[in-house]
Structures are given as structure tokens and as C-alpha cells.
Motif scaffolding. Sequence first.
Motif, PDB file in Angstrom:
ATOM      1  N   LYS A  15      -3.794  -5.471   8.977  1.00 14.94           N
ATOM      2  CA  LYS A  15      -4.411  -5.014   7.744  1.00 14.94           C
ATOM      3  C   LYS A  15      -3.527  -5.479   6.602  1.00 14.94           C
ATOM      4  O   LYS A  15      -2.354  -5.126   6.552  1.00 14.94           O
ATOM      5  CB  LYS A  15      -4.492  -3.490   7.721  1.00 14.94           C
ATOM      6  N   PRO A  16      -4.037  -6.283   5.668  1.00 10.28           N
ATOM      7  CA  PRO A  16      -3.183  -6.770   4.597  1.00 10.28           C
ATOM      8  C   PRO A  16      -2.761  -5.637   3.665  1.00 10.28           C
ATOM      9  O   PRO A  16      -3.531  -4.724   3.391  1.00 10.28           O
ATOM     10  CB  PRO A  16      -4.049  -7.796   3.869  1.00 10.28           C
ATOM     11  N   ALA A  17      -1.543  -5.692   3.189  1.00  7.42           N
ATOM     12  CA  ALA A  17      -1.036  -4.708   2.240  1.00  7.42           C
ATOM     13  C   ALA A  17      -1.490  -5.097   0.843  1.00  7.42           C
ATOM     14  O   ALA A  17      -1.775  -6.264   0.566  1.00  7.42           O
ATOM     15  CB  ALA A  17       0.481  -4.654   2.305  1.00  7.42           C
ATOM     16  N   LYS A  18      -1.550  -4.123  -0.036  1.00  9.14           N
ATOM     17  CA  LYS A  18      -1.924  -4.458  -1.407  1.00  9.14           C
ATOM     18  C   LYS A  18      -0.757  -5.172  -2.074  1.00  9.14           C
ATOM     19  O   LYS A  18       0.412  -4.905  -1.785  1.00  9.14           O
ATOM     20  CB  LYS A  18      -2.333  -3.211  -2.180  1.00  9.14           C
ATOM     21  N   ASN A  19      -1.081  -6.095  -2.963  1.00  6.24           N
ATOM     22  CA  ASN A  19      -0.010  -6.833  -3.623  1.00  6.24           C
ATOM     23  C   ASN A  19       0.499  -6.038  -4.821  1.00  6.24           C
ATOM     24  O   ASN A  19      -0.054  -5.008  -5.195  1.00  6.24           O
ATOM     25  CB  ASN A  19      -0.461  -8.244  -4.013  1.00  6.24           C
ATOM     26  N   ALA A  20       1.541  -6.503  -5.440  1.00  2.00           N
ATOM     27  CA  ALA A  20       2.175  -5.770  -6.533  1.00  2.00           C
ATOM     28  C   ALA A  20       1.301  -5.703  -7.776  1.00  2.00           C
ATOM     29  O   ALA A  20       1.521  -4.856  -8.637  1.00  2.00           O
ATOM     30  CB  ALA A  20       3.507  -6.426  -6.877  1.00  2.00           C
ATOM     31  N   MET A  21       0.331  -6.569  -7.893  1.00  2.26           N
ATOM     32  CA  MET A  21      -0.522  -6.581  -9.080  1.00  2.26           C
ATOM     33  C   MET A  21      -1.746  -5.693  -8.921  1.00  2.26           C
ATOM     34  O   MET A  21      -2.552  -5.614  -9.831  1.00  2.26           O
ATOM     35  CB  MET A  21      -0.967  -8.016  -9.382  1.00  2.26           C
ATOM     36  N   GLN A  22      -1.913  -5.035  -7.794  1.00  7.26           N
ATOM     37  CA  GLN A  22      -3.055  -4.163  -7.565  1.00  7.26           C
ATOM     38  C   GLN A  22      -2.655  -2.716  -7.787  1.00  7.26           C
ATOM     39  O   GLN A  22      -1.595  -2.285  -7.352  1.00  7.26           O
ATOM     40  CB  GLN A  22      -3.565  -4.276  -6.131  1.00  7.26           C
ATOM     41  N   SER A  23      -3.525  -1.965  -8.435  1.00 10.20           N
ATOM     42  CA  SER A  23      -3.294  -0.532  -8.528  1.00 10.20           C
ATOM     43  C   SER A  23      -4.190   0.211  -7.548  1.00 10.20           C
ATOM     44  O   SER A  23      -3.877   1.313  -7.134  1.00 10.20           O
ATOM     45  CB  SER A  23      -3.552  -0.034  -9.948  1.00 10.20           C
TER      46      SER A  23
END
Length: 101
Positions: free
Chosen positions: A7-15
Motif C-alpha cells: 500500500k503506497p504511503a502518502k507523500n509529503a505534499m498530501q494532506s
Amino acid sequence: MTARIYKPAKNAMQSGLAKTKEWQLDYEPEQPRVIEPLMGWTSSGDTRQQLTLHFHTREDAVAYCEREGIPYQVIEPKPQARRRAAYSDNFAFRRDAPWTH
């Protein structure tokens, strides 16, 4: 040709949590990437590195690999650490540091 299911993790630019609910299947690289001497581009002869498949559940991804005879490894997601914060906490009396402009 081994596949990774995760499952991909959310990136730093996503809230939000968009694009983190589906399971993803990527292939492990069989050949190392090579730096092209003239332009400095990174290239590889392995075209499966470009392929990414998305599945709704982990079981669907595992069933796909078993049906196609692809060896796979499942990487379980880590639980998300959620911190509750409210705007009013900025002005609370229990605040450690005094509020300043």
C-alpha cells in the motif's frame, strides 16, 4: 522477476489520504540501471520497471500473482500515527510556550 505488493504511503505534499487505499504491485528490477555516457540519462533494458498495477484489495493482488505464476512478496502497511489538533489549542492556557505574534 519478483513482484512487490504494498500500500503506497502518502507523500509529503498530501494532506489527505487520496491514492493510499489501493494496493500496488511493482516489479523488482532484474537489471541494474545504467548511466548513458553522452547525456547522463539513467536507462535500463528492463521494461517491467515501468509497469505498476493497482488493486482494490491485497487478496486481489495475491490472486493475480498466483494466477500468472509470478513470485511475490507482500509488504504490510504500518499503522498511521494520527495526532489530533484543534485550532483552539493554539490559545489554550495549558500551552507550554506563551503565544506571541
